[in-house]
Design a protein around this motif. Structure first.
Motif, PDB file in Angstrom:
ATOM      1  N   UNK A 158      50.145  -1.863  14.274  1.00 47.58           N
ATOM      2  CA  UNK A 158      50.426  -1.476  15.670  1.00 47.58           C
ATOM      3  C   UNK A 158      50.247   0.060  15.562  1.00 47.58           C
ATOM      4  N   UNK A 159      50.268   0.763  14.435  1.00 48.49           N
ATOM      5  CA  UNK A 159      50.213   2.292  14.197  1.00 48.49           C
ATOM      6  C   UNK A 159      48.504   2.337  14.103  1.00 48.49           C
ATOM      7  N   UNK A 160      47.878   1.558  13.329  1.00 46.47           N
ATOM      8  CA  UNK A 160      46.451   1.911  12.948  1.00 46.47           C
ATOM      9  C   UNK A 160      45.539   1.456  14.046  1.00 46.47           C
ATOM     10  N   UNK A 161      45.762   0.164  14.801  1.00 47.29           N
ATOM     11  CA  UNK A 161      44.874  -0.272  15.463  1.00 47.29           C
ATOM     12  C   UNK A 161      44.157  -1.526  14.731  1.00 47.29           C
ATOM     13  N   UNK A 162      42.954  -1.773  14.980  1.00 52.07           N
ATOM     14  CA  UNK A 162      42.383  -2.870  14.144  1.00 52.07           C
ATOM     15  C   UNK A 162      41.842  -2.481  12.631  1.00 52.07           C
ATOM     16  N   UNK A 163      42.368  -2.931  11.823  1.00 49.41           N
ATOM     17  CA  UNK A 163      42.003  -2.537  10.388  1.00 49.41           C
ATOM     18  C   UNK A 163      41.652  -3.738   9.546  1.00 49.41           C
ATOM     19  N   UNK A 164      41.341  -3.648   8.298  1.00 53.75           N
ATOM     20  CA  UNK A 164      40.863  -4.701   7.530  1.00 53.75           C
ATOM     21  C   UNK A 164      42.056  -4.734   6.522  1.00 53.75           C
ATOM     22  N   UNK A 165      42.406  -5.972   6.156  1.00 54.70           N
ATOM     23  CA  UNK A 165      43.497  -6.371   5.224  1.00 54.70           C
ATOM     24  C   UNK A 165      42.918  -6.739   4.027  1.00 54.70           C
ATOM     25  N   UNK A 166      43.391  -6.218   2.803  1.00 60.97           N
ATOM     26  CA  UNK A 166      42.954  -6.698   1.639  1.00 60.97           C
ATOM     27  C   UNK A 166      43.999  -7.091   0.827  1.00 60.97           C
ATOM     28  N   UNK A 167      44.309  -8.469   0.247  1.00 61.90           N
ATOM     29  CA  UNK A 167      45.325  -8.950  -0.539  1.00 61.90           C
ATOM     30  C   UNK A 167      44.632  -9.213  -1.880  1.00 61.90           C
ATOM     31  N   UNK A 168      45.472  -8.780  -2.984  1.00 63.10           N
ATOM     32  CA  UNK A 168      44.859  -9.057  -4.470  1.00 63.10           C
ATOM     33  C   UNK A 168      45.646 -10.397  -4.979  1.00 63.10           C
ATOM     34  N   UNK A 169      46.843 -10.578  -4.900  1.00 68.62           N
ATOM     35  CA  UNK A 169      47.363 -11.828  -5.639  1.00 68.62           C
ATOM     36  C   UNK A 169      47.269 -13.012  -4.972  1.00 68.62           C
TER      37      UNK A 169
END
Length: 403
Positions: A72-83
């Motif tokens: 909500x704060x950033x707008x569209x963003x890429x999300x990376x997950x590690x585990x």
């Protein structure tokens, strides 16, 4: 004319060299990176390339709330997950992540690589060699198979995440890898699993070293390819890569084509590591597993020029495919704390190495450990001159834990 700002990226899991490598890869190119860590000891929290760092909530629901608030704060963003655990969590709640471009495979694809039996079935169709494997359903089946096996054998769980839950409930420990050197040792070890009725796979031992082939896949095409060989592991008989070296694409071309055929058989999208045991004397390889997430030795690829986080962000996040990078072969990368633990094991506890086929020279190992500090082609999982604070943070917390 002002350049268009980069889409932000969120990295869930900056506690490891993997998450730190993603932060550095994107941050160096001007991407605003927001990192979520489990602990104040997380090296990624000190990176100069991190726009903002935060500690994750104590439970899954709170973590999902955090990610929604960030979106909500950033707008569209890429999300990376590690585990794998975080990827499974996020895949179960994709409906809550509509504000993100997801940089990890969906649940269907992850399931195929987490289940080694499904992986090996796909490998058979793609013509990828696999080690002889037995999956006993009962202790009686293990007893029947034991006399015909070629020892030593390596025991692994087909679905380690699910098996770990079952074993913990029964008060049992899941060994990621276990070596057995004869039938008696094998059956003695397997007998403990009779009460739960679940057994690990039994694989015949494959000589050689670890060979990793890495891909960024999209719509059946490989947009980036990289490969390395494992020089050292912790524990020494097999585990986390502690010293690895980039390998030119001039080598293992035929095997790489079979790896691509396997990923296409799996309809793979995104990043993947296809890991083999390779015997250079026989020029033979056997598939160990497919890693459907960013792998532990990611810093080596980034140091060498195969910058997978940036390439995945560009391709899958903003739709801007990059050309296959030319990377530097012969570059080495060290994970210093486990590399030092490995050396200590070989110097002071050589009898504790489970794989009895491994033979080490104590003097040679110590000389090699020291020589790599002076080798111009050596890089490090955590330390870089341009961003030293994560290494110092990690070292400080290690000293505090052992003090």
């Amino acid at each position: 004319m002002t350049a268009k700002p980069h889409m932000p990226a969120v990295v869930l899991g900056i506690d490891t060299p993997i998450g730190l490598a993603i932060v550095r890869s994107l941050g160096r190119r001007g991407v605003p990176v927001y990192g979520v860590a489990r602990s104040v000891a997380a090296p990624g929290l000190s990176s100069r390339y991190l726009c903002e760092g935060m500690l994750r909530a104590e439970d899954a629901a709170g973590t999902l709330d955090q990610l929604e608030q960030l979106a909500q704060r950033l707008g569209t963003a890429c999300l990376f997950a590690i585990s794998e655990g975080d990827i499974a969590l996020l895949n179960r709640h994709r409906d809550r992540l509509a504000g993100y471009r997801l940089m990890f495979p969906d649940a269907r694809r992850m399931e195929t690589v987490l289940d080694k039996q499904k992986t090996y079935a796909a490998a058979d169709k793609a013509g990828v060699p696999v080690p002889r494997t037995v999956q006993p359903a009962t202790f009686a089946e293990a007893q029947a198979a034991a006399p015909a096996l070629r020892y030593p054998v390596v025991l692994k769980w087909a679905e380690p995440n699910e098996a770990g839950i079952v074993l913990r409930r029964a008060g049992l420990v899941l060994d990621k890898t276990r070596y057995c050197h004869d039938g008696s040792e094998l059956l003695d070890y397997l007998r403990q699993f009779e009460p739960v009725g679940r057994y690990p796979m039994i694989q015949e031992y494959c000589a050689g070293h670890g060979l990793g082939q890495f891909f960024l896949m999209h719509e059946g095409r490989a947009h980036c390819v990289f490969q390395h060989r494992r020089l050292h592991e912790w524990p020494p008989e097999g585990g986390v890569s502690t010293l690895c070296e980039s390998v030119s694409l001039e080598h293992h071309a035929a095997l790489r084509e079979r790896s691509l055929a396997l990923l296409r058989e799996l309809d793979w999208e995104g990043i993947a590591m296809v890991e083999y045991r390779y015997d250079p004397e026989r020029d033979e390889a056997a598939l160990m597993e497919i890693n459907g997430r960013f792998w532990g030795s990611l810093p080596l690829a980034c140091h060498a020029g195969a910058d997978f986080p940036w390439l995945a962000y560009s391709l899958l996040g903003v739709g801007a495919a990059q050309p296959q990078p030319r990377y530097r072969a012969g570059l080495r990368c060290r994970f210093m704390i486990p590399e030092t633990k490995r050396l200590a094991r070989l110097l002071f506890q050589p009898g504790a190495v489970a794989d009895r086929k491994l033979v080490f020279s104590r003097g040679g190992e110590l000389a090699g450990y020291l020589r790599d500090f002076l080798r111009p082609s050596t890089r490090y999982y955590l330390f870089t001159w341009s961003d030293p604070a994560p290494f110092l943070r990690d070292l400080w917390h290690v000293v505090r834990r052992t003090g």
